[in-house]
Design an enzyme around this catalytic site. Structure first.
Site, mmCIF file in Angstrom:
data_model
loop_
_atom_site.group_PDB
_atom_site.id
_atom_site.type_symbol
_atom_site.label_atom_id
_atom_site.label_comp_id
_atom_site.label_asym_id
_atom_site.label_seq_id
_atom_site.Cartn_x
_atom_site.Cartn_y
_atom_site.Cartn_z
ATOM 1 N N GLU A 195 -8.700 -10.665 -8.468
ATOM 2 C CA GLU A 195 -7.658 -9.735 -8.144
ATOM 3 C C GLU A 195 -6.562 -9.980 -9.033
ATOM 4 O O GLU A 195 -6.035 -8.793 -9.492
ATOM 5 C CB GLU A 195 -7.432 -9.734 -6.669
ATOM 6 C CG GLU A 195 -8.726 -9.568 -5.919
ATOM 7 C CD GLU A 195 -8.284 -9.226 -4.236
ATOM 8 O OE1 GLU A 195 -9.388 -8.861 -3.667
ATOM 9 O OE2 GLU A 195 -7.284 -9.675 -3.996
ATOM 10 N N TYR B 279 -12.710 -2.567 -3.751
ATOM 11 C CA TYR B 279 -13.234 -2.351 -2.587
ATOM 12 C C TYR B 279 -14.780 -2.354 -2.722
ATOM 13 O O TYR B 279 -15.566 -1.945 -1.530
ATOM 14 C CB TYR B 279 -12.752 -1.188 -1.799
ATOM 15 C CG TYR B 279 -11.104 -1.283 -1.305
ATOM 16 C CD1 TYR B 279 -11.011 -2.544 -0.367
ATOM 17 C CD2 TYR B 279 -10.209 -0.538 -1.426
ATOM 18 C CE1 TYR B 279 -9.564 -2.762 -0.057
ATOM 19 C CE2 TYR B 279 -8.740 -0.590 -1.177
ATOM 20 C CZ TYR B 279 -8.496 -1.669 -0.444
ATOM 21 O OH TYR B 279 -7.272 -2.132 -0.104
ATOM 22 N N HIS C 22 -2.444 -5.469 1.321
ATOM 23 C CA HIS C 22 -3.408 -5.811 0.896
ATOM 24 C C HIS C 22 -3.203 -7.321 0.377
ATOM 25 O O HIS C 22 -2.272 -7.751 -0.563
ATOM 26 C CB HIS C 22 -4.228 -5.538 -0.248
ATOM 27 C CG HIS C 22 -5.300 -6.364 -1.029
ATOM 28 N ND1 HIS C 22 -6.434 -6.432 -0.322
ATOM 29 C CD2 HIS C 22 -5.421 -7.042 -1.940
ATOM 30 C CE1 HIS C 22 -7.359 -7.308 -0.909
ATOM 31 N NE2 HIS C 22 -6.477 -7.523 -1.951
ATOM 32 N N THR D 244 -6.269 -7.353 10.251
ATOM 33 C CA THR D 244 -6.655 -6.244 9.662
ATOM 34 C C THR D 244 -6.003 -4.770 10.291
ATOM 35 O O THR D 244 -5.338 -4.244 9.646
ATOM 36 C CB THR D 244 -7.846 -5.873 9.187
ATOM 37 O OG1 THR D 244 -8.553 -7.174 8.643
ATOM 38 C CG2 THR D 244 -8.307 -4.693 8.299
ATOM 39 N N ARG E 166 1.632 -6.885 9.615
ATOM 40 C CA ARG E 166 0.908 -5.735 10.136
ATOM 41 C C ARG E 166 1.331 -5.510 11.748
ATOM 42 O O ARG E 166 1.422 -4.495 12.308
ATOM 43 C CB ARG E 166 -0.408 -5.989 9.832
ATOM 44 C CG ARG E 166 -0.751 -5.708 8.539
ATOM 45 C CD ARG E 166 -2.418 -6.289 8.200
ATOM 46 N NE ARG E 166 -2.973 -6.036 6.889
ATOM 47 C CZ ARG E 166 -4.100 -6.332 6.503
ATOM 48 N NH1 ARG E 166 -4.706 -7.491 7.175
ATOM 49 N NH2 ARG E 166 -4.546 -6.216 5.218
ATOM 50 N N PHE F 134 -16.242 4.507 5.753
ATOM 51 C CA PHE F 134 -14.628 4.836 5.441
ATOM 52 C C PHE F 134 -14.279 4.510 4.051
ATOM 53 O O PHE F 134 -13.232 4.556 3.426
ATOM 54 C CB PHE F 134 -13.843 4.098 6.587
ATOM 55 C CG PHE F 134 -14.110 2.618 6.276
ATOM 56 C CD1 PHE F 134 -13.409 1.709 5.742
ATOM 57 C CD2 PHE F 134 -14.779 2.161 7.686
ATOM 58 C CE1 PHE F 134 -13.590 0.362 5.722
ATOM 59 C CE2 PHE F 134 -14.919 0.774 7.636
ATOM 60 C CZ PHE F 134 -14.329 -0.208 6.789
ATOM 61 N N ARG G 112 -1.869 -14.681 4.055
ATOM 62 C CA ARG G 112 -2.932 -13.980 4.944
ATOM 63 C C ARG G 112 -2.312 -14.143 6.247
ATOM 64 O O ARG G 112 -2.550 -13.161 7.076
ATOM 65 C CB ARG G 112 -4.479 -14.526 5.111
ATOM 66 C CG ARG G 112 -5.089 -14.172 3.497
ATOM 67 C CD ARG G 112 -5.828 -13.011 3.450
ATOM 68 N NE ARG G 112 -6.791 -12.671 4.482
ATOM 69 C CZ ARG G 112 -7.301 -11.588 4.658
ATOM 70 N NH1 ARG G 112 -7.183 -10.568 3.547
ATOM 71 N NH2 ARG G 112 -8.450 -11.397 5.544
ATOM 72 N N LYS H 66 0.858 -1.153 0.145
ATOM 73 C CA LYS H 66 0.060 -0.126 -0.048
ATOM 74 C C LYS H 66 0.720 1.189 -0.058
ATOM 75 O O LYS H 66 2.097 1.104 0.410
ATOM 76 C CB LYS H 66 -1.017 0.086 1.123
ATOM 77 C CG LYS H 66 -1.998 -1.292 1.194
ATOM 78 C CD LYS H 66 -2.743 -1.141 2.343
ATOM 79 C CE LYS H 66 -4.036 -2.123 2.226
ATOM 80 N NZ LYS H 66 -5.089 -1.864 3.025
ATOM 81 N N ASN I 51 -2.263 -0.210 6.911
ATOM 82 C CA ASN I 51 -1.998 -1.663 7.471
ATOM 83 C C ASN I 51 -1.102 -2.278 6.399
ATOM 84 O O ASN I 51 -1.118 -3.495 6.253
ATOM 85 C CB ASN I 51 -3.217 -2.298 7.862
ATOM 86 C CG ASN I 51 -3.986 -2.490 6.733
ATOM 87 O OD1 ASN I 51 -4.028 -2.152 5.520
ATOM 88 N ND2 ASN I 51 -5.122 -3.586 6.809
HETATM 89 P P1 IDP Z 1 -8.174 -7.167 4.982
HETATM 90 O O1 IDP Z 1 -7.229 -6.007 4.114
HETATM 91 O O2 IDP Z 1 -7.561 -7.453 6.282
HETATM 92 O O3 IDP Z 1 -8.707 -8.203 3.982
HETATM 93 P P2 IDP Z 1 -10.888 -6.000 4.668
HETATM 94 O O4 IDP Z 1 -11.971 -5.928 5.714
HETATM 95 O O5 IDP Z 1 -11.158 -6.333 3.245
HETATM 96 O O6 IDP Z 1 -9.446 -6.368 5.262
HETATM 97 O O7 IDP Z 1 -10.814 -4.189 4.627
HETATM 98 C C1 IDP Z 1 -9.942 -3.785 3.600
HETATM 99 C C2 IDP Z 1 -9.103 -2.602 3.842
HETATM 100 O O8 IDP Z 1 -10.013 -1.619 4.274
HETATM 101 C C3 IDP Z 1 -8.189 -2.833 5.226
HETATM 102 O O9 IDP Z 1 -7.056 -3.544 4.819
HETATM 103 C C4 IDP Z 1 -8.014 -1.494 5.893
HETATM 104 O O10 IDP Z 1 -7.071 -0.854 5.163
HETATM 105 C C5 IDP Z 1 -9.549 -1.044 5.409
HETATM 106 N N1 IDP Z 1 -10.328 -0.959 6.391
HETATM 107 C C6 IDP Z 1 -11.028 -1.861 7.071
HETATM 108 N N2 IDP Z 1 -11.810 -1.788 8.181
HETATM 109 C C7 IDP Z 1 -11.479 -0.450 8.263
HETATM 110 C C8 IDP Z 1 -12.085 0.637 9.284
HETATM 111 O O11 IDP Z 1 -12.831 0.292 10.238
HETATM 112 N N3 IDP Z 1 -11.571 1.758 9.177
HETATM 113 C C9 IDP Z 1 -10.891 2.239 8.144
HETATM 114 N N4 IDP Z 1 -10.333 1.390 7.126
HETATM 115 C C10 IDP Z 1 -10.685 0.096 7.331
#
Ligand code: IDP
Length: 151
Positions: A126, A49, A115, A91, A102, A57, A85, A9, A112
């Protein structure tokens, strides 16, 4: 063998952590099958997304993902999707276990570091979203026996 998509990222690019994070995947024993720098558009991020489009967000993560170019990678290995993963960790960087990417490098849920595709179906989708077939290379690593023995 499985292939999975990883995006380093913008926070990773900005913090000068590209080499360090790539090195984690290399040291684990994954094979780098494709890699490029690309500046993600709002359109591709809306698709990527889409599962979060109702979240408050949604626009914020799309903005954060397009502050500068990212590095997209295709990593291959036995069970690579789950392996990556697990290496990535939870996350939210503040909750992610020490030793995970992370957990070691992130203090944020949004910023974080990586992805990583979360299932075989998403990985296939993807990889297609970010790579053409000609950008994925099927060369052999010479250390397969040392990595997998008779698994
Ligand atoms: P992942 O990346 O661990 O698979 P996802 O739930 O698919 O998690 O979310 C995608 C991305 O969206 C996360 O990596 C993070 O950058 C962002 N994200 C997820 N939840 C939140 C939140 O509550 N606030 C802000 N950003 C979030």
């Amino acid at each position: 063998m499985e292939k999975t998509l990883v995006i380093l990222k913008p926070c990773t690019v900005q913090r000068g952590l590209i080499g360090e994070i790539v090195s984690r995947f290399e040291k684990k024993g994954l094979r780098l099958a494709g890699m490029k720098m690309t500046w993600l558009t709002d359109e591709i991020l809306s698709e990527h997304y889409a599962h979060l489009k109702e979240k408050p967000f949604f626009q914020r993560i799309k903005d954060a993902m397009s502050v500068c170019p990212v590095i997209v990678c295709c990593w291959e290995g036995v069970g690579a999707i789950q392996v990556v993963r697990t290496l990535a960790g939870a996350t939210n960087g503040r909750n992610a276990a020490p030793g995970t990417i992370r957990g070691d490098y992130s203090m944020s849920v949004q910023e974080n570091i990586v992805h990583a595709s979360d299932s075989p179906e998403t990985a296939a989708m993807e990889l297609k979203r970010f790579f053409n077939d000609t950008e994925i290379y099927d060369y052999k690593l010479n250390n397969l026996l040392s990595l997998y023995a008779n698994d």
